[in-house]
Write a protein that holds these residues in place. Structure first.
Motif, PDB file in Angstrom:
ATOM      1  N   LYS A 243       1.821   2.401  -3.489  1.00 37.87           N
ATOM      2  CA  LYS A 243       0.777   2.103  -4.198  1.00 37.87           C
ATOM      3  C   LYS A 243       0.471   3.736  -4.379  1.00 37.87           C
ATOM      4  O   LYS A 243      -0.425   4.153  -4.952  1.00 37.87           O
TER       5      LYS A 243
ATOM      6  N   CYS B 209       0.503  -1.340  -0.159  1.00 38.69           N
ATOM      7  CA  CYS B 209      -0.388   0.323  -0.161  1.00 38.69           C
ATOM      8  C   CYS B 209       0.822   1.156   0.322  1.00 38.69           C
ATOM      9  O   CYS B 209       0.672   2.609  -0.386  1.00 38.69           O
TER      10      CYS B 209
ATOM     11  N   SER C 109      -6.128   0.961  -6.445  1.00 42.67           N
ATOM     12  CA  SER C 109      -6.109   1.929  -7.038  1.00 42.67           C
ATOM     13  C   SER C 109      -7.010   2.997  -7.825  1.00 42.67           C
ATOM     14  O   SER C 109      -7.057   4.264  -7.211  1.00 42.67           O
TER      15      SER C 109
ATOM     16  N   ASN D 199      -8.023   6.792  -6.753  1.00 43.94           N
ATOM     17  CA  ASN D 199      -7.854   7.793  -7.461  1.00 43.94           C
ATOM     18  C   ASN D 199      -9.463   8.397  -7.937  1.00 43.94           C
ATOM     19  O   ASN D 199      -9.914   9.840  -8.049  1.00 43.94           O
TER      20      ASN D 199
ATOM     21  N   THR E  50       0.999   6.417  -4.414  1.00 43.85           N
ATOM     22  CA  THR E  50       2.245   7.508  -4.636  1.00 43.85           C
ATOM     23  C   THR E  50       2.513   8.760  -3.901  1.00 43.85           C
ATOM     24  O   THR E  50       1.494   9.334  -3.284  1.00 43.85           O
TER      25      THR E  50
END
Length: 425
Positions: A278, A275, A381, A385, A280
């Motif tokens: 991921k 995590c 993800s 997003n 970022t």
């Protein structure tokens, strides 16, 4: 007159028969007449008796001396014999010890062993004795006692974590011990896939089902503080006491490879580490620009993940939640999401029977204003997003029918009409 002549003759005869033996040094000869003083008036029979007694005593002394000499000689012979036996025994023991040492050292160094791959199943928390027995049984070592001695001298572990390890019979003792301490040689692995939206209870149950670790131990690990120093996003969580599971939301959905009977904290770390990658820097920076912490972003994404019908629907659901979170109307400050009502349970039927009718979740967004204390599942993800990039709408309400079709509304009256269309009223 004749009688007086007889007496004189007898006296002279005794004097003639009496011989006094004197050495030059004036000492009486003790060999011929030892300790005997004969008077001219002694009775010859008494003297004879004394000589006989003395002779017997001398004979006894000679016999005693001879016995002592024989005993001494026998003792010398026995002593020599026992020395020979002792030397033979020492030599034999030395040879046996030497042979054992050579055998043990060859086993320790794996001299002359043919390399054969074997699998050793070490139980959890196995003792050094158990490990020695297992290695011997599987042909990795030939001498249990020497292996245990080596372990003590080199301060090898007293217990082992357990697992199935692939080793070869040509490994020396050091290599064997290192191999069953490291996970690199383990072969008892299992792949487990966690899908988007699974929560802590779902993940724990699946781990137990696949033999990774017991569910209760995993759930305890999901509240650990051992990962705080490794991950800033975890150490930033300040409301641990208000959460059901501290790491909920950070157990990233993906396919993982675990060891059977793996340490639960190690399991949690794998998920959180993924995590951490991921999420970022770009995502974290944008969340900060929008006024959200990483934890708030994850919590929002978890609700989107649980409520949306598909990827495209996520962005509209996100817009509804963003609109409500930024609204100043009191009636809109509750997110009113069904997915939060029974958390950490997915639905009422999964709540333990003894508390089912009275259960109130601390995360219920029908009663809690704004975001709950933590995530309600683990978003992927796409949901993250969507949380960062909501569709620009004026929607404040949404619902879905049994087939997943979404209905959106700007007003409460329009929403109630949608509920009827969706078959929810």
């Amino acid at each position: 007159m004749k009688d007086d002549q007889n007496v004189d003759q007898e006296h002279q005869k005794r004097v003639q028969n009496f011989q006094l033996h004197i050495h030059e040094d004036g000492v009486q000869d003790s060999e011929e007449y030892p300790d005997t003083v004969i008077s001219s008036y002694s009775d010859p029979r008494e003297a004879q008796k004394k000589r006989e007694v003395l002779a017997d005593a001398a004979s006894a002394d000679r016999a005693k001396l001879a016995h002592e000499l024989r005993s001494e000689e026998k003792g010398r012979k026995n002593k020599s014999f026992f020395r020979l036996v002792w030397f033979a025994m020492v030599l034999m023991v030395s040879l046996l010890i030497g042979k054992y040492m050579v055998f043990g050292i060859n086993d320790m160094l794996a001299v002359g062993k043919q390399p054969v791959n074997i699998t050793v199943d070490v139980p959890k928390n196995a003792t050094a004795d158990q490990v020695a027995q297992l290695l011997y049984k599987n042909g990795a070592i030939k001498d249990i006692t020497f292996f245990k001695l080596y372990g003590k001298l080199t301060k090898a572990p007293k217990t082992y974590g357990g697992g199935s390890y692939q080793v070869t019979t040509a490994m020396d003792y050091e290599a064997l011990i290192n191999s069953i301490q490291s996970n690199q040689n383990r072969v008892d692995t299992v792949k487990v896939t966690f899908t988007e939206g699974m929560n802590a209870l779902d993940i724990a149950a699946k781990l137990e089902k696949n033999g990774v670790c017991p569910a209760k131990d995993v759930l305890s690990a999901f509240n650990t503080a051992k990962l705080d120093e490794s991950y800033d996003m975890i150490s930033a969580i300040t409301n641990t006491s208000s959460r059901y599971y501290k790491l909920e939301g950070y157990l990233f959905p993906d396919t993982y490879e675990f060891f059977k009977n793996e340490d639960p904290v190690s399991v949690a770390k794998k998920l959180v580490s993924n995590c951490n990658q991921k999420l970022t820097k770009q995502m974290r920076d944008k969340a900060k620009e929008e006024g959200y912490t990483v934890d708030q972003l994850v919590t929002l994404a978890s609700i989107i993940q649980a409520e949306a019908a598909d990827k495209d629907d996520m962005y509209k659901v996100s817009s509804v939640l963003h609109n409500r979170l930024s609204s100043k109307k009191v009636t809109l400050q509750h997110l009113d999401c069904d997915s939060t009502t029974f958390y950490p349970y997915r639905r009422k039927a999964l709540i333990p029977a003894n508390i089912r009718n009275t259960y109130k979740s601390k995360y219920d967004t029908y009663t809690v204003k704004g975001l709950p204390a933590g995530a309600i599942c683990n978003p992927g993800s796409d949901a993250i997003n969507a949380a960062l990039n909501p569709t620009d709408t004026d929607y404040y309400y949404f619902c879905h029918d049994s087939k997943g079709k979404a209905y959106y509304a700007e007003t409460l009256s329009a929403h109630e009409a949608n509920l009827k269309k969706a078959g929810l009223r």
